[in-house]
Design an enzyme around this catalytic site. Sequence first.
Site, short mmCIF file in Angstrom:
data_model
loop_
_atom_site.label_atom_id
_atom_site.label_comp_id
_atom_site.label_asym_id
_atom_site.label_seq_id
_atom_site.Cartn_x
_atom_site.Cartn_y
_atom_site.Cartn_z
N TYR A 64 0.79 -1.03 0.02
CA TYR A 64 -0.10 -0.02 0.04
C TYR A 64 0.80 1.41 -0.06
CZ TYR A 64 -3.07 3.64 2.34
OH TYR A 64 -3.54 4.78 2.84
N ASN A 82 -3.69 9.42 10.67
CA ASN A 82 -4.61 8.67 11.43
C ASN A 82 -5.64 9.49 11.90
OD1 ASN A 82 -2.07 6.87 11.28
ND2 ASN A 82 -3.73 5.46 12.03
#
Length: 353
Positions: A149, A178
């Site tokens: 990824y 995040n």
Amino acid sequence: MNILMLGVGGFIGSNLAAHLLANSDHVIAGIDDNDEKIADIQHERFTFIPGDVRRIGDKVDDLVRWADVVVDLIAYANPSIYITRPLDVVNLNLFQNLELIDRCIKHRKRLVQFSTSEVYGLSEGRRKPFSEDETNLVMGPVKKQRWIYASAKELLERIIYAHGQQDGLDFTIIRPFNFVGPKFDYLVGPGALGGPRVFSHFMSALLTGGPMQLVDGGHAHRSYTHIDDASRAIQLIIDRPSACHQEILNIGSPQNGATVRELAHLMLDLYRELTGKSSEAKLVDIAGTSFYGEGYEDCDWRIPDIRKLEALGWQPRINLRDTFRSTMAWYLDRIDSADELPSYLRAEAVSLA
Ligand code: NAD
Ligand code: UDP
């Protein structure tokens, strides 16, 4: 400004669209193959175009021509998918984007591309905030598929940068750290493995009494950013094209760092505070390879350097406790008040990636 948002139905897209409609005059056209999280957005400046971008190329082309700026959020973004479906990750997160880049060059349109803070990779003992133009990008071994990824996103960034140099592509690359907030991924049943990101797992455990599973002891460290702070930063980036021309920008809250174990304790505490009762959820350790699969390796530490965004006038405002408190309160309110819950708020369904 006309904004085309690809992936408007996702966590960031649905929150960002609502934020922009409330705080700007921008007109938004949004594409997604899932509309559950934007079902509550009814606005005269918002048009939703359902569809899989891989199958509606002509429509995407027309919309790129219409737009002043293209914001691309589409990606597979859950670690479990990196391990179970690595080629799908590369095909969607990298190759599909090459077409979009070509369309932006053809129509001379600005591209705001979502990358990831995961491109910084392993900290290898460094404890210095990750900086966009200085920090090395350190990936793990190829056999650790988790890195596919980040590698795909890294190559995407490098290709976009090269098009900026060679073709004058007007771009800004965003590296989110995040983000947390309402409509995050989807809830899962007790003991589910893989699947969504950590907030959704822990929220599900609190609601169902299932275990809060600490991957590899819960020592990994992240900094968590409230989606409202993130949406303000993204709006700034959209509204300041010349200041962000051909720039890579971290969006994150450096003060909101915590290990996953600390996060579990914080959420248990907040659950008691918000509901007046203790959850039956217990902390249990689990190996990363059991939770996600053999190709898992974790990013051990991740804090952003945000001096570039600060220079543009942005700072995060929401601290770690309030980030999780307000997000958990949103979930508890929705789940208490709705007659029929959308599928992403139903914790009984065990979802494996
Ligand atoms: P998300 O999975 O919630 O949103 C992605 C959206 O893209 C989904 O609504 C999905 O339905 C849509 N989509 C996927 N394939 C599609 C297709 N073929 N056609 C049409 N729509 C399709 O993810 P998110 O958390 O909102 O992340 C958005 C972007 O930000 C991603 O590029 C991700 O890599 C990046 N990012 C997010 C975070 C974070 O903290 N949320 C962190 C790092 C990077
Ligand atoms: N994690 C965990 N338990 C869970 C889900 C995730 O301990 O139920 C850990 C995961 O191994 C990682 C951290 O939480 O160390 C953050 O994972 P997430 O998928 O949210 O974000 P990312 O790893 O992409 O930063």
